[in-house]
Design an enzyme around this catalytic site. Structure first.
Site, short mmCIF file in Angstrom:
data_model
loop_
_atom_site.label_atom_id
_atom_site.label_comp_id
_atom_site.label_asym_id
_atom_site.label_seq_id
_atom_site.Cartn_x
_atom_site.Cartn_y
_atom_site.Cartn_z
CD GLU B 67 -26.39 -60.89 30.42
OE1 GLU B 67 -26.35 -62.27 30.42
OE2 GLU B 67 -27.26 -60.22 31.13
CG PHE B 90 -25.62 -53.23 35.34
CD1 PHE B 90 -25.59 -52.31 36.21
CD2 PHE B 90 -26.93 -53.89 35.51
CE1 PHE B 90 -26.54 -51.88 37.05
CE2 PHE B 90 -27.75 -53.72 35.99
CZ PHE B 90 -27.79 -52.51 37.09
CG HIS B 136 -24.32 -54.96 39.16
ND1 HIS B 136 -24.02 -56.31 39.71
CD2 HIS B 136 -25.54 -55.23 38.59
CE1 HIS B 136 -24.93 -57.25 39.58
NE2 HIS B 136 -25.87 -56.79 38.94
#
Ligand code: TPP
Lengths: 314, 333
Positions: B67, B90, B136
């Site tokens: 990420e 997410f 999440h």
């Protein structure tokens, strides 16, 4: 590789080191006499690394430097006016005086793309610039400069992994001065060198004497050639010496008395390759230039307070 | 509205609308490209299916579970002439790329004296999706309201999902685009005009009304509209404002509406405490104090991690009943 006249190159490298040294020396005096609005991380003793590396880059190659010393922007072509302007927080700085203190110099037209002061962030950004160059079909490369302490960041791993797979024109350039504030490299690294980690990513890694600007130039020129040929990233580890403290004024009680035993001054190494009279002239000119630029910066205005709210959005 | 009666619209899902926006913008501008985990297969919800066939793996770039790399690389690509779009599966994982989002995308231009533009878009779905669990189901869209330098978008329907994503891609600034997971498979009419963009910073009056201004965005908008429908039988006439973007915030539309109705409530999916509603309530109080007939009210998620249990998950968020009850109380205050 384009052939470069070694004598001319040596003079150019010596000139950059002499100018960088002149800034370092003048700043130390300035900070002692006037105090200083920022956190200055002196780069004395490390000048050859940035000097040699920047000389191997083209004007439009991307540079993402870490914030020690003034050599990187100087070696990549920025003038003393904008460099010292930013150091003193003046409107004449390259960032208009905004990026002063821990200076954020930038000049996109020279490929000086700025600094991420949360260390380790430039791995990703430089990789993005390299990806962009590749996608736009230019031959530009991106260089990410970092210290031995920063080699512990997860970003080091993430980027090298992805950049290797994507064969990005990226150069990891480490200035290993053996210490991160007061923490010794050997106390926080399981490997003797950082360069040897490159093998895990399928990338070449090389250790070079960072006191010798010519040796650094050769290593980086080879990496640039690899990158331009589409062969992907290279990791170069230049061993250097942080002669001063982590910041100007650091009492350095953590240092052993003999820590400079193996130090060789990069200015003297390059001087030995340049005609003596010419070398003296270069040093004298550098001192005068820096003194004049410092005087100019002192006289320059601080930025207009309205700049604080400018440039939040384009 | 149907495909037959309005030929220049198609009824598609919210997620497919995002895919359509991406495809159109990639067709229009060769510097636009997509990066993220599993984007080549069309993303988690499949809305980007077909992109790799049309644009190839050079422009639809699969990454590892990285990420921070994706967002940081987007910053580097954006400042050197590209328009990257990053797909984070997410919004919770935006914190993994926190330095890259808030310190790099948000600050690089300012800290270097305005020398760079960073036209990057980070897509990061928010909210619960039927048992996704506490790590999440986060709604982090209040963060760019607090950290300067980032725009923030939360679409409430498929047409907006497309028009706002197109605006985000064309914007010269970094934009955080927060689709609501609860709306992914919701379908609606979406204009086919490839140049139809919805300007960032303009709220929509989703339903005009006179009794109470209900300020909302994202997946709560359909619930608020349902509540408004229910209350209309009691002659309580809600004015529903869909903010669409949180940064820039359309203060004018909010303040004009509250000045008119004299009553305001804010409904969002993010936790109530220090959520966007807190800022909006303060804004209304500062500017409309003398127009107010009742204290500004707020509804948001509970101040707890969202359990993975679907049974408990439902109970964490404002329901239509909650909205009806609060609006009724306000209307009678
Ligand atoms: C992510 C992050 N953590 C901590 C710091 C604080 N810090 C500034 S300089 C420095 C030491 C850096 O060491 P190294 O990477 O070896 O570079 P050097 O200072 O030796 O040039 C630290 C810890 C920071 N700027 N960024």
């Amino acid at each position: 590789m384009t052939t470069v006249d070694r004598t001319e190159l040596s003079v150019a490298l010596f000139t950059t080191i002499a100018r960088a040294r002149a800034v370092e020396d003048a700043l130390a005096v300035h900070i002692r006499d006037h105090g200083f609005a920022g956190y200055w991380h002196p780069g004395k003793g490390q000048e050859a690394a940035a000097t040699g590396a920047a000389a191997a880059l083209a004007r439009d190659d991307y540079l993402f430097y870490q914030g020690r010393g003034v050599t990187w922007p100087l070696a990549k072509g920025m003038g003393l006016g904008p460099i010292i302007g930013d150091l003193l927080g003046k409107a004449t700085g390259s960032t208009g005086g905004k990026g002063a203190g821990v200076p954020h110099w930038a000049d996109a037209s020279l490929g000086i793309m700025g600094e991420g002061a949360s260390l380790g962030s430039v791995f990703h950004i430089a990789a993005g610039a390299a990806l962009s160059a590749k996608m736009r079909g230019t031959s530009q490369v991106a260089l990410a400069d970092f210290g031995d302490g920063t080699s512990a960041r997860g970003t080091f791993h993430e980027t090298l992994l992805q950049a290797s797979v994507w064969r990005l024109p990226l150069i990891y350039f480490c200035e290993n001065n053996g210490i991160s504030v007061s923490t010794r490299f050997e106390d926080v690294s399981p490997t003797k060198t950082i360069a040897e980690r490159a093998a895990a990513y399928g990338v070449p890694g090389e250790v070079v004497d960072g006191h010798d600007a010519l040796a650094v130039y050769d290593a980086v020129a080879k990496a640039v050639e690899r990158a331009r040929a589409g062969q992907g990233p290279t990791l170069i580890e230049a061993t250097v010496t942080r002669v001063g403290g982590h910041w100007e004024g650091d009492a350095q009680q953590y240092r052993p008395a003999d820590f400079l035993a193996d130090y060789r001054d990069p200015l003297e190494i390059m001087r030995s390759r340049v005609d003596g009279d010419l070398a003296d002239k270069i040093v004298a000119e550098a001192r005068d230039e820096v003194a004049a630029a410092l005087e100019e910066a002192e006289a320059a205005p601080y930025p207009d307070p309205t700049v604080i709210l400018k440039d939040v959005f384009a | 509205m149907s495909v037959e009666t309005v030929p220049d619209t198609a009824v598609i899902s919210y997620d497919a609308a995002q895919g359509a926006a991406l495809a159109e913008e990639m067709r229009r501008d060769p510097t636009v490209f997509l990066m993220g985990q599993d984007v080549a297969m069309g993303g988690f919800f499949g809305g980007g299916r077909g992109l790799v066939e049309e644009f190839g793996l050079e422009r639809v770039r699969n990454t590892g579970i990285t990420e921070a790399f994706m967002v940081g690389a987007a910053a580097g690509a954006a400042m050197t002439g590209m328009r990257p779009v990053v797909q984070l599966g997410f919004a919770d994982f935006s914190l993994i790329a926190g330095d890259e989002i808030f310190q790099k995308l948000g600050k690089w231009r300012h800290m270097h004296g305005g020398q760079f533009e960073l036209p990057a878009v980070i897509i990061m779905p928010i909210g619960p999706s039927g048992g996704a669990g506490p790590e999440h189901s986060g709604s982090m869209e209040m963060l760019p309201m607090h950290f300067p330098g980032l725009k923030a978008v939360v679409p409430s329907n498929p047409a907006d999902a497309k028009g706002l994503l197109k605006a985000a891609i064309r914007d010269p600034n970094p934009v955080l685009y927060y689709p609501s997971k609860q709306l992914n498979f919701k379908r609606g009419p979406v204009p086919s005009d490839p140049d139809l963009v919805i300007p960032l910073g303009q709220a929509a009056i989703a339903r005009p009304g006179t009794t109470v201004s209900v300020i909302s965005y994202g997946c709560m908008v359909p619930r608020v509209l349902e509540a408004a429908q229910a209350l209309s039988a009691e002659s309580i006439d809600l004015e529903v404002i869909d903010l669409r973007t949180l940064v820039p915030l359309d203060r004018d539309t909010i303040l004009a509406s509250v000045t008119k109705t004299g009553r305001a409530m804010i409904v969002h999916e993010a936790p109530r405490t220090a959520g966007p509603g807190a800022e909006i309530a303060a804004l209304i109080q500062e500017h409309c104090f003398y127009a107010l007939e009742a204290p500004v009210a707020r509804l948001g998620a509970v101040d707890a991690p969202i359990p993975a249990s679907r049974f408990l998950e439902d109970l964490c968020f404002p329901s239509v009943t909650d909205i009806v009850e609060l609006a009724r109380r306000l209307a009678r205050a």
